[in-house]
Each structure stands twice: as C-alpha cells, then as structure tokens.
Design a protein around this motif. Structure first.
Motif, mmCIF file in Angstrom:
data_model
loop_
_atom_site.group_PDB
_atom_site.id
_atom_site.type_symbol
_atom_site.label_atom_id
_atom_site.label_comp_id
_atom_site.label_asym_id
_atom_site.label_seq_id
_atom_site.Cartn_x
_atom_site.Cartn_y
_atom_site.Cartn_z
ATOM 1 N N ASP A 91 -34.712 -11.393 36.227
ATOM 2 C CA ASP A 91 -35.123 -11.997 34.958
ATOM 3 C C ASP A 91 -34.546 -13.409 34.907
ATOM 4 O O ASP A 91 -33.585 -13.669 34.182
ATOM 5 N N ILE A 93 -35.363 -16.315 33.638
ATOM 6 C CA ILE A 93 -35.299 -17.067 32.372
ATOM 7 C C ILE A 93 -34.316 -16.403 31.409
ATOM 8 O O ILE A 93 -33.555 -17.086 30.721
ATOM 9 N N GLY A 94 -34.303 -15.097 31.369
ATOM 10 C CA GLY A 94 -33.302 -14.394 30.560
ATOM 11 C C GLY A 94 -31.895 -14.729 31.019
ATOM 12 O O GLY A 94 -30.981 -14.929 30.204
ATOM 13 N N PHE A 95 -31.705 -14.807 32.336
ATOM 14 C CA PHE A 95 -30.401 -15.168 32.883
ATOM 15 C C PHE A 95 -30.067 -16.621 32.552
ATOM 16 O O PHE A 95 -28.930 -16.924 32.176
ATOM 17 N N ASP A 97 -31.104 -18.257 29.950
ATOM 18 C CA ASP A 97 -30.753 -18.258 28.524
ATOM 19 C C ASP A 97 -29.299 -17.833 28.336
ATOM 20 O O ASP A 97 -28.551 -18.436 27.560
ATOM 21 N N ARG A 126 -34.421 -22.654 35.689
ATOM 22 C CA ARG A 126 -35.661 -22.936 34.950
ATOM 23 C C ARG A 126 -36.615 -23.813 35.762
ATOM 24 O O ARG A 126 -37.824 -23.607 35.732
ATOM 25 N N VAL A 133 -41.179 -16.676 31.453
ATOM 26 C CA VAL A 133 -40.520 -16.349 30.192
ATOM 27 C C VAL A 133 -39.538 -15.213 30.435
ATOM 28 O O VAL A 133 -39.648 -14.476 31.412
ATOM 29 N N SER A 134 -38.620 -15.059 29.518
ATOM 30 C CA SER A 134 -37.639 -13.984 29.618
ATOM 31 C C SER A 134 -38.325 -12.632 29.484
ATOM 32 O O SER A 134 -39.279 -12.477 28.711
ATOM 33 N N LYS A 135 -37.824 -11.654 30.205
ATOM 34 C CA LYS A 135 -38.363 -10.295 30.121
ATOM 35 C C LYS A 135 -37.796 -9.531 28.940
ATOM 36 O O LYS A 135 -38.251 -8.437 28.636
ATOM 37 N N THR A 136 -36.791 -10.100 28.300
ATOM 38 C CA THR A 136 -36.145 -9.419 27.178
ATOM 39 C C THR A 136 -36.211 -10.274 25.922
ATOM 40 O O THR A 136 -36.310 -11.501 25.994
ATOM 41 N N ASP A 137 -36.163 -9.621 24.798
ATOM 42 C CA ASP A 137 -36.103 -10.319 23.518
ATOM 43 C C ASP A 137 -34.644 -10.374 23.070
ATOM 44 O O ASP A 137 -33.913 -9.400 23.199
ATOM 45 N N ARG A 138 -34.272 -11.488 22.516
ATOM 46 C CA ARG A 138 -32.910 -11.666 22.036
ATOM 47 C C ARG A 138 -32.786 -11.084 20.633
ATOM 48 O O ARG A 138 -33.672 -11.251 19.804
#
Length: 155
Positions: A91, A93-95, A97, A126, A133-138
């Motif tokens: 992930d 983008i999640g990383f 972030d 990035r 996009v991130s695979k997770t929602d914050r």
C-alpha cells in the motif's frame, strides 16, 4: 463488555476494541478511544496479533489532537512493524501518508532533520506511484463531534 464476559476469542475482542475505539475517536470521545486502542494493543501483543493497527491509530489519535509528543512513540513503534510487512509495496500511498504524518509529529517536536528524512521518503514513494491511492481509509478523528451549542436535531 459482553465480548469479555462471554469469553470471545482474543482476536475477535481485539478487533471489537479497535473498531469501537475508532468510532469513539471520530465522535470526540478521545479518552475512551485511547483506552480501547490500548486494550486492543495489549491483546495483540499477548497473542502475536497485528500490533501495527492499534499503534498507528494511537499515533493518529494523538496527532489529530495535536498531542505530538505522545504521537511520536507510537509512530516509532509502528514504523519497523509496517516496514517488515512491506507496506511500501503493498500500500505505497497509505505508507507514504503514514510517513508524512510521522514527519509532521517530528517537526512539531523540534525534530525537523528527522522529519525531513520521512518527508523525502514519502515524496519518493508518491513519485513512483503517481495516480495511485491508499488502500485504506483514515479514521476521521474529531470530525463528527457535536458542539456544545448544537443538538442532534439541529444537524
């Protein structure tokens, strides 16, 4: 409480604590959120569960409350765990972030040189994954609070 009294499996209780804590934090019950994230972390540590989830949420809960000094140790503990899980490729983008949030906490605690390393790392990730996009929602900590002068009916 029912899960505890009913003897639910450790993993199930950890997930319940974790999700309940996130809901509490989103609705501004920060102390309750922290209490249940710590419970989830304890269960995960005792059962070799995925400790990175509660660690990241504890970091973000403190970050969003602008409690940067408290956030940094959670980021520091979570980073080697997510690196070992290869978050940068699973992930990216999640990383990225996560790295930017860690850098923010470091900057706010007068560790600008350390922050710059993580900001640059996030930017590099990035740049190699443009359009991703991130695979997770914050968790939106503090985004669904009722102000003292509002009632639920007026919303």
């Amino acid at each position: 409480m029912n899960a505890d009294l009913g003897g639910s499996p450790v993993r199930a209780r950890s997930v319940m604590y974790y999700e309940y804590a996130r809901a509490c934090g989103a609705t501004c019950f920060y102390d309750h959120a922290e209490q249940y994230l710590l419970k989830a972390l304890k269960l995960d540590e005792e059962s070799s569960g995925p400790v990175h989830y509660p660690l990241i949420e504890l970091a973000r809960l403190n970050l969003d409350q602008r409690q940067f000094v408290q956030a940094v140790p959670y980021f520091e503990r979570a980073l080697p765990v997510v690196e070992k899980l290869d978050a940068a490729s699973k992930d990216p983008i999640g990383f990225a972030d996560f790295l930017d949030e860690y850098a923010q906490a470091l900057r706010e605690t007068d560790r600008a040189a350390d922050a710059a390393v993580f900001t640059a790392r996030a930017a590099d990730i990035r740049s190699r994954h443009s359009g991703a996009v991130s695979k997770t929602d914050r968790t939106p900590y503090g985004k669904h609070c009722i102000k003292k002068d509002e009632s639920p009916q007026s919303q």
